[in-house]
Design an enzyme around this catalytic site. Structure first.
Site, PDB file in Angstrom:
ATOM      1  N   PHE B 113      -9.490  -1.861  46.201  1.00 37.03           N
ATOM      2  CA  PHE B 113      -9.175  -2.590  44.980  1.00 37.03           C
ATOM      3  C   PHE B 113     -10.037  -2.024  43.844  1.00 37.03           C
ATOM      4  CE2 PHE B 113      -9.318  -6.293  42.078  1.00 37.03           C
ATOM      5  CZ  PHE B 113      -7.958  -6.389  41.855  1.00 37.03           C
ATOM      6  N   ASP B 184     -14.441  -5.081  52.489  1.00 40.13           N
ATOM      7  CA  ASP B 184     -13.858  -6.081  51.591  1.00 40.13           C
ATOM      8  C   ASP B 184     -12.686  -6.715  52.338  1.00 40.13           C
ATOM      9  OD1 ASP B 184     -12.184  -7.379  49.728  1.00 40.13           O
ATOM     10  OD2 ASP B 184     -12.701  -6.001  48.111  1.00 40.13           O
ATOM     11  N   TYR B 209      -9.324 -17.359  47.427  1.00 33.15           N
ATOM     12  CA  TYR B 209      -8.168 -17.924  46.718  1.00 33.15           C
ATOM     13  C   TYR B 209      -6.850 -17.291  47.142  1.00 33.15           C
ATOM     14  CZ  TYR B 209      -9.484 -14.053  43.547  1.00 33.15           C
ATOM     15  OH  TYR B 209      -9.865 -12.848  43.025  1.00 33.15           O
ATOM     16  N   LYS B 210      -6.898 -16.322  48.050  1.00 32.03           N
ATOM     17  CA  LYS B 210      -5.671 -15.704  48.536  1.00 32.03           C
ATOM     18  C   LYS B 210      -5.221 -16.440  49.806  1.00 32.03           C
ATOM     19  CE  LYS B 210      -6.923 -11.188  46.544  1.00 32.03           C
ATOM     20  NZ  LYS B 210      -5.851 -11.071  45.524  1.00 32.03           N
ATOM     21  N   ARG B 355       5.619  -6.752  45.970  1.00 31.31           N
ATOM     22  CA  ARG B 355       4.772  -7.264  47.063  1.00 31.31           C
ATOM     23  C   ARG B 355       5.274  -8.622  47.527  1.00 31.31           C
ATOM     24  NH1 ARG B 355      -1.599  -7.415  45.985  1.00 31.31           N
ATOM     25  NH2 ARG B 355      -0.947  -9.169  44.671  1.00 31.31           N
TER      26      ARG B 355
END
Lengths: 396, 396
Positions: B113, B184, B209-210, B355
């Site tokens: 990321f 990560d 939060y995912k 996605r």
């Protein structure tokens, strides 16, 4: 004019409590519960991912920053919200050191909040360039500002005593020797008028959960003077990138203050903060300051008249202090527990300080008088001298 | 056994929406609204400052860390919650570099990321010790792990394609040459079984939060292997101090993982996260993985059968991907807007990726089938070819 009866009505305070700890955690604004619930249910629940744009979450750090800017005498576009105060102070310090690459001294004082000192210690060690963190007594700061100083890093209002530095004079002195000035506004923002533009402060940071009433764990804010906004930020996260959603492999800092953003902002906390700032829209900071000074004087007078064994730890001159009054008592911890047990909530700071934060938005003369009377009674009757008041838990 | 009908009932999802963007922002757990309201009204409002101890706010980062630890194969006392993922990755990297002072290469890949790369660029520049951030293609990582590497810094699951690295193999290779491995887990935690202890990972960080559904702006978590917990942290804030409320002038790192804490934790966000983690208490991560893989296979088969102009961007082998399926289409942005307009919510990542995050906690076969059918219809009828779908706003 500011209507302090009206501002009082906008807080949800427990019955029977005199809350003099708004310098540690401000109370709940009545609108905050609804605002948070709306953010949770309608936005997170109902709009899901699209709320980042539709509900304006992504721009909220800048919008809230501009609203705080007005309270600290800063121009729009110079303040942004995010992270914690420790982190924002660290970004300020790193930026200042970049701007003064030939100097090696960071000057602070022993009245600074320890976390600022800790973060500086960690940053300077990590940089490994031989910087020195020089910590002097608060009254010695002015004399210690010399041409070797890269950055002056101070908290305007001392968290223990309420002693207030002269931001204008110290910033001017720093500039005279070519140093930069970083101000921690933890006990200033929302507590008294601040004039970042007028004093020429270079950097500043503050928290929003004390006098701004943004809620537990509310995000910090950071100020960068327009002339310094070109500096590359330490903590170069994607939301400070020029184009976060381009997902470039290389960091390019965003325009202006936006580059001080790091990661995803705390949306629920920002909803609470927004409701808290609404109250300040009705407040004239000069009027708030006048009332805060009057209430502080009143507390000092009442306590000194009735409590011979406590000594004033705050400056007597109201111009020389922030919006809290502190006293010393050798059994300060137990005395504060006894006060809290009777509904007068201040806090204790080691080794012997009783702190009373004064927020005129919800504190008036009646609360000040009750606090002084309760303290006097506790001391007169030695009501603090009980084992349960002497047992120390972690305190904030 | 995990009852996915029961887990589905614990989320508050809008009627008519197929939500395939839980890899960006997980949906609202039904209990979260009540939990947050209780924290706001009863704790903040009712207990005020005393809630830091009475309501357990101060220890919440450790408690939530231990709950997340179970989901990522870590021991109690090795994970703590706070700040943002960008910051926690940076702390991991700084710690790894301290442990390998004679090496100058940080190895990452172009599937990482971008914020991880940005933070590393910023940190390495600030350190000024000549470190190099070496970024290779994901498939070239293993061959690039050599004795000059101080730290391997990778995201396990690629945010665009869902391609999953072999954490065990790459960590072992890193250790073979004396390097450390930082993982990560943004797209791993809550999405698939992770075994930090078993793979010997040195450091890890993730967001909540995912797939963990902690809410917008929920705090990050950080893992430090027991052997490395003696390292002095970058970002040495007061809540990572051995005795935060002693207010010592000098930083002394706290025991174990606690030293990775920095400033005041986001209490309202943590309340939401707590409710989200309650759901995971009922979930077997192997069962979740099996269902995720089945649903992913089903989406690939349905889309490939009906949509000739999209190409699979994710690995076909379910063992080689995380819990998302990505496709490429030259008009991907507009196609995704058309999907969202019809209630199928995925997201777009430049330049051409659609996605679809698959979270079995609330997604089943019916949702997968509807997504594929809707996509096919949009492509068959060129329903995406409208100006309002092509106009790009900021997207997350």
């Amino acid at each position: 004019m500011t209507d302090f009866t009206a501002t009082r009505a906008r807080f949800d305070l427990p019955d029977g409590i005199v809350y003099l700890d708004g310098n540690s955690l401000g109370p709940l604004p009545r609108d905050a519960a609804h605002r948070i619930a709306r953010t949770v249910t309608d936005e997170w629940g109902g709009q899901l991912i699209t709320a980042w744009n539709r509900a304006g979450w992504m721009d909220q750090p800048a919008r809230l920053g501009d609203r705080i800017a007005r309270l600290v005498g800063a121009a729009p576009g110079t303040v942004v919200v995010g992270d914690t105060l420790s982190l924002k102070v660290t970004q300020c310090l790193a930026a200042a050191l970049q701007l003064r690459p030939d100097r090696r001294v960071v000057l602070s004082d022993s009245g600074n909040f320890p976390s600022d000192l800790y973060m500086a210690q960690g940053l300077l060690a990590a940089l490994g360039q031989g910087h020195e963190l020089r910590v002097v007594a608060p009254e010695d700061v002015e004399a210690a500002i010399g041409p070797e100083v890269a950055a002056l890093m101070l908290t305007e209002v001392d968290y223990r005593t309420g002693r207030k530095h002269d931001m204008a004079a110290l910033t001017a002195k720093a500039h005279d020797v070519g140093a930069l000035a970083i101000w921690d506004l933890a006990h200033s923002a929302g507590a008294l008028p601040v004039d970042l533009t007028g004093t020429g402060a270079d950097f500043a940071a503050g928290c929003t959960y004390k006098f701004l009433n943004g809620g537990p764990g509310a995000p910090a804010f950071v100020y960068v003077a327009p002339d310094h906004q070109h500096v590359a930020p330490l903590l170069s996260g994607w939301l400070g990138h020029e184009a976060p959603f381009a997902f470039d492999p290389d960091y390019r800092p965003g325009p202006g203050i936006s580059r001080m953003r790091v990661g995803t902002p705390p949306v629920l906390q920002m909803a609470a903060l927004e409701a808290a700032l609404d109250i300040f829209d009705t407040v004239d900071m000069q009027a708030l300051r006048a009332r805060s000074q009057h209430l502080g004087d009143r507390l000092i007078a009442a306590v000194e008249a009735r409590c011979p064994n406590v000594t004033l730890a705050s400056p007597r001159d109201p111009e020389a202090r922030g919006s809290q009054i502190s006293f010393r008592h050798p059994e300060g911890y137990a005395v504060m527990q006894a006060l809290i047990a009777r509904g007068v909530v201040g806090d204790f700071r080691a080794p012997d300080i009783l702190r009373f934060g004064i927020t005129p938005l919800y504190i008036g003369e009646a609360e000040i008088d009750r606090a002084a009377e309760t303290l006097a009674d506790i001391l007169d009757t030695a009501a603090w001298d009980r084992p349960e008041y002497k047992h120390r838990a972690a305190v904030t």
